[in-house]
Write a protein that holds these residues in place. Structure first.
Motif, PDB file in Angstrom:
ATOM      1  N   UNK A 113      18.174 -22.942  16.430  1.00  0.00           N
ATOM      2  CA  UNK A 113      18.519 -21.644  16.353  1.00  0.00           C
ATOM      3  C   UNK A 113      18.998 -21.117  17.958  1.00  0.00           C
ATOM      4  N   UNK A 114      18.278 -21.526  18.924  1.00  0.00           N
ATOM      5  CA  UNK A 114      18.648 -21.232  20.276  1.00  0.00           C
ATOM      6  C   UNK A 114      20.009 -21.724  20.756  1.00  0.00           C
ATOM      7  N   UNK A 115      20.535 -22.604  20.206  1.00  0.00           N
ATOM      8  CA  UNK A 115      21.493 -23.349  20.971  1.00  0.00           C
ATOM      9  C   UNK A 115      22.769 -23.181  19.828  1.00  0.00           C
ATOM     10  N   UNK A 116      22.762 -23.354  18.943  1.00  0.00           N
ATOM     11  CA  UNK A 116      23.791 -23.456  17.904  1.00  0.00           C
ATOM     12  C   UNK A 116      23.812 -22.514  16.735  1.00  0.00           C
ATOM     13  N   UNK A 117      24.920 -22.001  16.984  1.00  0.00           N
ATOM     14  CA  UNK A 117      25.256 -20.888  15.811  1.00  0.00           C
ATOM     15  C   UNK A 117      25.885 -21.408  14.472  1.00  0.00           C
ATOM     16  N   UNK A 118      25.321 -20.932  13.409  1.00  0.00           N
ATOM     17  CA  UNK A 118      25.798 -21.624  12.184  1.00  0.00           C
ATOM     18  C   UNK A 118      26.370 -20.326  11.363  1.00  0.00           C
ATOM     19  N   UNK A 119      27.243 -20.848  10.432  1.00  0.00           N
ATOM     20  CA  UNK A 119      28.185 -19.960   9.861  1.00  0.00           C
ATOM     21  C   UNK A 119      28.088 -20.089   8.150  1.00  0.00           C
ATOM     22  N   UNK A 120      27.421 -20.873   7.770  1.00  0.00           N
ATOM     23  CA  UNK A 120      27.229 -21.059   6.327  1.00  0.00           C
ATOM     24  C   UNK A 120      25.822 -21.896   6.010  1.00  0.00           C
ATOM     25  N   UNK A 121      24.951 -21.647   5.273  1.00  0.00           N
ATOM     26  CA  UNK A 121      23.794 -22.546   4.957  1.00  0.00           C
ATOM     27  C   UNK A 121      23.642 -22.428   3.335  1.00  0.00           C
ATOM     28  N   UNK A 122      22.982 -23.520   3.041  1.00  0.00           N
ATOM     29  CA  UNK A 122      22.565 -23.739   1.622  1.00  0.00           C
ATOM     30  C   UNK A 122      21.119 -24.155   1.291  1.00  0.00           C
ATOM     31  N   UNK A 123      20.439 -23.551   0.549  1.00  0.00           N
ATOM     32  CA  UNK A 123      19.070 -23.510   0.253  1.00  0.00           C
ATOM     33  C   UNK A 123      18.896 -24.136  -1.009  1.00  0.00           C
ATOM     34  N   UNK A 124      17.941 -25.121  -1.389  1.00  0.00           N
ATOM     35  CA  UNK A 124      17.591 -25.565  -2.647  1.00  0.00           C
ATOM     36  C   UNK A 124      16.134 -25.500  -2.837  1.00  0.00           C
ATOM     37  N   UNK A 125      15.363 -25.044  -3.479  1.00  0.00           N
ATOM     38  CA  UNK A 125      13.911 -24.895  -3.678  1.00  0.00           C
ATOM     39  C   UNK A 125      13.486 -25.867  -4.618  1.00  0.00           C
ATOM     40  N   UNK A 126      12.576 -26.587  -4.239  1.00  0.00           N
ATOM     41  CA  UNK A 126      12.063 -27.717  -5.392  1.00  0.00           C
ATOM     42  C   UNK A 126      10.463 -27.809  -5.443  1.00  0.00           C
ATOM     43  N   UNK A 127      10.047 -29.000  -6.060  1.00  0.00           N
ATOM     44  CA  UNK A 127       8.585 -29.134  -5.793  1.00  0.00           C
ATOM     45  C   UNK A 127       8.245 -30.962  -5.737  1.00  0.00           C
ATOM     46  N   UNK A 128       7.355 -31.256  -5.225  1.00  0.00           N
ATOM     47  CA  UNK A 128       7.172 -32.570  -5.281  1.00  0.00           C
ATOM     48  C   UNK A 128       5.549 -32.910  -5.251  1.00  0.00           C
ATOM     49  N   UNK A 129       5.138 -33.929  -5.872  1.00  0.00           N
ATOM     50  CA  UNK A 129       3.633 -34.349  -5.865  1.00  0.00           C
ATOM     51  C   UNK A 129       3.249 -35.160  -4.759  1.00  0.00           C
TER      52      UNK A 129
END
Length: 224
Positions: free
Chosen positions: A153-169
């Motif tokens: 976050x301090x060193x590289x600027x991002x222009x697009x992000x993808x998030x996927x929420x899930x679950x695991x045991x």
């Protein structure tokens, strides 16, 4: 306030006031250097901070423009564990469990496994890969002072992000690392970020389900 912060403050004021609408071009780096009489590094630091905050989008060869409002993009905030813990007034620590270079979707990638702790309690297990083509300086970084996510976050600027929420045991290894029982439920967040189409990082964050929840609130165009 140093010069980089002043540049950022001046530009943000024009965005937040509505003077510059989404898509409006930000003055080129060389123009800002001339206006403020400073080095490119100073200007780049200001723009990188604005990009990380989601206020502007930086496109290779196309320049920097005002980003669409966050509510319209409807993405989850990228959390800085260290900064979040500081705001809560709780001690934070991280441990690098594994680090090495592997082959991945973007060629050579730095694989780093990190355990995050808050108030001496395991908070999340982070399994991250960083593209060395996009972020070559990561090859020499040991992440001793700050965790990989905060460093990016301090060193590289991002222009697009993808998030996927899930679950695991939790299996035995994961349960041991997170301080929970084998078979307990965990929440997962898989995230990938890009800069101008080039992959920066892919990460899976695994949280004990009883210590974390994801919250999103979005506003429709009619509701604004």
């Amino acid at each position: 306030m140093n010069l980089s912060e002043r540049i950022r403050s001046d530009l943000e004021a024009r965005i937040l006031s509505g003077e510059w609408k989404p898509g409006h071009p930000i003055p080129a780096e060389h123009a800002l250097m001339a206006t403020y009489g400073c080095a490119r590094m100073t200007v780049n630091k200001a723009l990188a901070g604005m990009a990380a905050a989601g206020l502007v989008t930086r496109r290779r060869r196309a320049g920097t423009v005002v980003a669409a409002p966050v509510a319209e993009r409807a993405v989850l905030e990228i959390v800085d564990f260290a900064a979040e813990s500081e705001k809560l007034g709780l001690p934070y620590a991280h441990t690098i469990l594994a680090r090495g270079v592997v082959a991945g979707e973007a060629g050579a990638m730095l694989a780093v496994t990190t355990l995050h702790e808050r108030a001496r309690e395991p908070l999340a297990l982070e399994e991250r890969r960083i593209s060395l083509a996009s972020v070559p300086q990561a090859a020499e970084e040991r992440f001793l002072d700050v965790p990989p996510g905060t460093w990016l976050l301090r060193h590289v600027a991002w222009t697009e992000a993808e998030h996927v929420i899930g679950a695991r045991v939790a299996d035995a290894a994961l349960a041991h690392r997170l301080g929970i029982a084998r078979g307990d439920a965990c929440l997962t967040l898989d995230r990938r970020t890009w800069q101008a189409g080039d992959l920066i990082t892919a990460v899976r964050l695994t949280y004990p389900a009883d210590r974390h929840s994801f919250t999103g609130r979005f506003v429709t165009g009619e509701g604004r």
